[in-house]
Structure formats: structure tokens, C-alpha cells
Design a protein around this motif. Structure first.
Motif, PDB file in Angstrom:
ATOM      1  N   ASP A 157     -15.850  40.485 -17.010  1.00  0.00           N
ATOM      2  CA  ASP A 157     -14.781  41.480 -17.104  1.00  0.00           C
ATOM      3  C   ASP A 157     -13.606  41.157 -16.179  1.00  0.00           C
ATOM      4  O   ASP A 157     -12.545  41.764 -16.290  1.00  0.00           O
ATOM      5  CB  ASP A 157     -15.328  42.873 -16.797  1.00  0.00           C
ATOM      6  CG  ASP A 157     -15.997  42.961 -15.446  1.00  0.00           C
ATOM      7  OD1 ASP A 157     -16.647  41.976 -15.022  1.00  0.00           O
ATOM      8  OD2 ASP A 157     -15.900  44.017 -14.797  1.00  0.00           O
ATOM      9  N   LEU A 158     -13.768  40.190 -15.273  1.00  0.00           N
ATOM     10  CA  LEU A 158     -12.701  39.818 -14.345  1.00  0.00           C
ATOM     11  C   LEU A 158     -11.897  38.612 -14.823  1.00  0.00           C
ATOM     12  O   LEU A 158     -10.934  38.199 -14.178  1.00  0.00           O
ATOM     13  CB  LEU A 158     -13.281  39.517 -12.960  1.00  0.00           C
ATOM     14  CG  LEU A 158     -14.016  40.683 -12.298  1.00  0.00           C
ATOM     15  CD1 LEU A 158     -14.598  40.248 -10.966  1.00  0.00           C
ATOM     16  CD2 LEU A 158     -13.099  41.878 -12.123  1.00  0.00           C
ATOM     17  N   ARG A 159     -12.296  38.062 -15.964  1.00  0.00           N
ATOM     18  CA  ARG A 159     -11.626  36.863 -16.487  1.00  0.00           C
ATOM     19  C   ARG A 159     -10.112  37.079 -16.561  1.00  0.00           C
ATOM     20  O   ARG A 159      -9.327  36.248 -16.123  1.00  0.00           O
ATOM     21  CB  ARG A 159     -12.203  36.534 -17.857  1.00  0.00           C
ATOM     22  CG  ARG A 159     -11.691  35.242 -18.440  1.00  0.00           C
ATOM     23  CD  ARG A 159     -12.305  34.965 -19.806  1.00  0.00           C
ATOM     24  NE  ARG A 159     -13.720  35.229 -19.825  1.00  0.00           N
ATOM     25  CZ  ARG A 159     -14.666  34.317 -19.986  1.00  0.00           C
ATOM     26  NH1 ARG A 159     -14.337  33.066 -20.174  1.00  0.00           N
ATOM     27  NH2 ARG A 159     -15.934  34.646 -19.989  1.00  0.00           N
ATOM     28  N   PHE A 160      -9.710  38.181 -17.167  1.00  0.00           N
ATOM     29  CA  PHE A 160      -8.290  38.526 -17.247  1.00  0.00           C
ATOM     30  C   PHE A 160      -8.144  40.017 -16.988  1.00  0.00           C
ATOM     31  O   PHE A 160      -8.911  40.794 -17.539  1.00  0.00           O
ATOM     32  CB  PHE A 160      -7.702  38.181 -18.635  1.00  0.00           C
ATOM     33  CG  PHE A 160      -6.226  38.398 -18.697  1.00  0.00           C
ATOM     34  CD1 PHE A 160      -5.359  37.418 -18.266  1.00  0.00           C
ATOM     35  CD2 PHE A 160      -5.714  39.609 -19.139  1.00  0.00           C
ATOM     36  CE1 PHE A 160      -3.992  37.635 -18.297  1.00  0.00           C
ATOM     37  CE2 PHE A 160      -4.354  39.829 -19.169  1.00  0.00           C
ATOM     38  CZ  PHE A 160      -3.488  38.844 -18.746  1.00  0.00           C
ATOM     39  N   PRO A 161      -7.271  40.413 -16.134  1.00  0.00           N
ATOM     40  CA  PRO A 161      -6.233  39.621 -15.492  1.00  0.00           C
ATOM     41  C   PRO A 161      -6.620  39.085 -14.115  1.00  0.00           C
ATOM     42  O   PRO A 161      -5.945  38.206 -13.591  1.00  0.00           O
ATOM     43  CB  PRO A 161      -5.077  40.613 -15.367  1.00  0.00           C
ATOM     44  CG  PRO A 161      -5.745  41.921 -15.131  1.00  0.00           C
ATOM     45  CD  PRO A 161      -7.023  41.860 -15.962  1.00  0.00           C
ATOM     46  N   GLU A 180      -5.385  35.406  -9.949  1.00  0.00           N
ATOM     47  CA  GLU A 180      -5.864  34.748  -8.730  1.00  0.00           C
ATOM     48  C   GLU A 180      -5.578  33.249  -8.804  1.00  0.00           C
ATOM     49  O   GLU A 180      -5.087  32.652  -7.839  1.00  0.00           O
ATOM     50  CB  GLU A 180      -7.362  34.995  -8.576  1.00  0.00           C
ATOM     51  CG  GLU A 180      -7.996  34.309  -7.392  1.00  0.00           C
ATOM     52  CD  GLU A 180      -9.501  34.490  -7.362  1.00  0.00           C
ATOM     53  OE1 GLU A 180     -10.073  34.241  -6.285  1.00  0.00           O
ATOM     54  OE2 GLU A 180     -10.121  34.860  -8.378  1.00  0.00           O
ATOM     55  N   SER A 181      -5.869  32.656  -9.944  1.00  0.00           N
ATOM     56  CA  SER A 181      -5.634  31.232 -10.135  1.00  0.00           C
ATOM     57  C   SER A 181      -4.142  30.916 -10.046  1.00  0.00           C
ATOM     58  O   SER A 181      -3.738  29.958  -9.361  1.00  0.00           O
ATOM     59  CB  SER A 181      -6.197  30.804 -11.495  1.00  0.00           C
ATOM     60  OG  SER A 181      -6.095  29.420 -11.656  1.00  0.00           O
ATOM     61  N   ALA A 182      -3.322  31.698 -10.709  1.00  0.00           N
ATOM     62  CA  ALA A 182      -1.872  31.464 -10.697  1.00  0.00           C
ATOM     63  C   ALA A 182      -1.314  31.575  -9.282  1.00  0.00           C
ATOM     64  O   ALA A 182      -0.489  30.738  -8.860  1.00  0.00           O
ATOM     65  CB  ALA A 182      -1.174  32.451 -11.624  1.00  0.00           C
ATOM     66  N   MET A 183      -1.749  32.566  -8.526  1.00  0.00           N
ATOM     67  CA  MET A 183      -1.257  32.738  -7.156  1.00  0.00           C
ATOM     68  C   MET A 183      -1.708  31.595  -6.259  1.00  0.00           C
ATOM     69  O   MET A 183      -0.922  31.071  -5.460  1.00  0.00           O
ATOM     70  CB  MET A 183      -1.709  34.086  -6.596  1.00  0.00           C
ATOM     71  CG  MET A 183      -0.984  35.261  -7.222  1.00  0.00           C
ATOM     72  SD  MET A 183      -1.375  36.850  -6.462  1.00  0.00           S
ATOM     73  CE  MET A 183      -3.046  37.117  -7.036  1.00  0.00           C
ATOM     74  N   THR A 196      -0.537  26.789  -3.104  1.00  0.00           N
ATOM     75  CA  THR A 196      -1.037  25.505  -2.591  1.00  0.00           C
ATOM     76  C   THR A 196      -0.458  24.296  -3.303  1.00  0.00           C
ATOM     77  O   THR A 196      -0.490  23.191  -2.758  1.00  0.00           O
ATOM     78  CB  THR A 196      -2.568  25.431  -2.720  1.00  0.00           C
ATOM     79  OG1 THR A 196      -2.923  25.419  -4.106  1.00  0.00           O
ATOM     80  CG2 THR A 196      -3.249  26.573  -1.996  1.00  0.00           C
ATOM     81  N   GLY A 197       0.032  24.478  -4.523  1.00  0.00           N
ATOM     82  CA  GLY A 197       0.500  23.348  -5.320  1.00  0.00           C
ATOM     83  C   GLY A 197      -0.641  22.540  -5.913  1.00  0.00           C
ATOM     84  O   GLY A 197      -0.415  21.518  -6.562  1.00  0.00           O
ATOM     85  N   VAL A 198      -1.871  22.962  -5.694  1.00  0.00           N
ATOM     86  CA  VAL A 198      -3.042  22.261  -6.207  1.00  0.00           C
ATOM     87  C   VAL A 198      -3.455  22.883  -7.533  1.00  0.00           C
ATOM     88  O   VAL A 198      -3.628  24.093  -7.633  1.00  0.00           O
ATOM     89  CB  VAL A 198      -4.213  22.323  -5.192  1.00  0.00           C
ATOM     90  CG1 VAL A 198      -5.460  21.691  -5.774  1.00  0.00           C
ATOM     91  CG2 VAL A 198      -3.820  21.653  -3.895  1.00  0.00           C
ATOM     92  N   ARG A 199      -3.584  22.026  -8.545  1.00  0.00           N
ATOM     93  CA  ARG A 199      -4.010  22.469  -9.876  1.00  0.00           C
ATOM     94  C   ARG A 199      -5.130  21.580 -10.351  1.00  0.00           C
ATOM     95  O   ARG A 199      -5.033  20.387 -10.168  1.00  0.00           O
ATOM     96  CB  ARG A 199      -2.841  22.430 -10.854  1.00  0.00           C
ATOM     97  CG  ARG A 199      -1.836  23.516 -10.572  1.00  0.00           C
ATOM     98  CD  ARG A 199      -0.652  23.469 -11.552  1.00  0.00           C
ATOM     99  NE  ARG A 199       0.254  24.566 -11.286  1.00  0.00           N
ATOM    100  CZ  ARG A 199       1.177  24.556 -10.346  1.00  0.00           C
ATOM    101  NH1 ARG A 199       1.319  23.509  -9.578  1.00  0.00           N
ATOM    102  NH2 ARG A 199       1.966  25.599 -10.174  1.00  0.00           N
TER     103      ARG A 199
END
Length: 154
Positions: free
Chosen positions: A11-15, A20-23, A28-31
């Protein structure tokens, strides 16, 4: 700055996880932020999602007062990890009984290499804990001891 594995409820997948991933990636600039995601099934109580907002939380500390930690651990993992499930006191008692059966099976002297390998293959197959436990309970011996040890149920 990056994670190999990030876990959380489906249920936390989106949003939540998407943001969290986008922020984290922006900061960090790490992808990618996480190389793999493990979105586990939702826990329900009496058919309703367990959540602070519904006030239907069941606390680990309360359960551990009357039950061994290994039984609670078994309750949590004896299912396919992405499946939703319902917590119930009867389910916990069933886990206590199954844990006892598994420990009894582990005390048997006989076991085959084939059964032990089958149990390990089950765990390697998308972490199929129910299949591995079934093999362990039926085969007993070293197979059961291996599965119990790998799953932290000793």
C-alpha cells in the motif's frame, strides 16, 4: 546514497515510495535510489487494514508476553510474501503448534540430501517459505534443521 533492497507494504508503493525515491535521487544525484523493491502484502485484522488510523494495531511486545518470538516470526513468514493476510489470535496459536511440529521433525535422525536441496530451492524460488516449511515438516531431520536455521526459527 543507494539501497540494494527497500521493503515496505504494498500500500506504500504509491505515493509514499515513489516520492521517497524521487526525493532521495534529487538530493543525492544517485539513481536508482533502490535497486530492488520488496512490497509485502497488507496485514488485516477482522478484514480491515491494520493501521494507526483505524486503531486496530496488534503490538509485537504484547504478543511476545505469551508466545515465543520464533512462533511470531513463523506467523509472519509462513505465506508468500506479496500476499495480503489476516492476523488473528487463532493464527498465532496455529503458528505455535506448527513450530512445535517443526522442532519435533528436526529431532528425527533421517533426512535426504534431495529433500534438503528441494527445501533450499523453494526458498530460492521467490522465497517460497510455505513450500520449504512443508518439506521440512514432512522430511524432518537435517532438512528441518536447515530450514529452521535459515529462517531464524530455532
Amino acid at each position: 546514497p543507494a539501497l540494494d533492497l527497500h521493503g515496505g507494504g504494498a500500500d506504500l508503493r504509491f505515493p509514499h515510495h515513489a516520492y521517497e525515491s524521487a526525493m532521495a535521487e534529487a538530493a543525492t544525484g544517485v539513481r536508482p535510489f533502490a535497486r530492488a523493491w520488496l512490497h509485502v502484502g497488507i496485514v488485516r485484522v477482522d478484514g480491515a487494514k491494520m493501521a494507526k488510523s483505524t486503531g486496530n494495531l496488534v503490538f509485537t511486545a504484547d504478543l511476545l508476553r505469551d508466545h515465543p518470538a520464533a512462533a511470531l516470526r513463523l506467523l509472519l513468514i509462513d505465506r508468500r510474501w506479496p500476499a495480503d493476510w489476516d492476523y488473528s489470535p487463532a493464527g498465532l496459536e496455529a503458528a505455535v503448534a506448527r513450530l512445535d511440529r517443526l522442532h519435533t521433525a528436526a529431532g528425527r535422525a533421517t533426512s535426504s540430501d534431495a529433500a534438503e536441496q528441494a527445501a533450499i530451492r523453494a526458498l530460492l524460488d521467490d522465497l517460497d517459505v510455505p513450500a520449504a516449511l512443508g518439506i521440512a515438516e514432512e522430511e524432518g531431520g537435517r532438512t528441518a534443521r536447515t530450514v529452521l536455521g535459515v529462517l531464524g526459527l530455532t
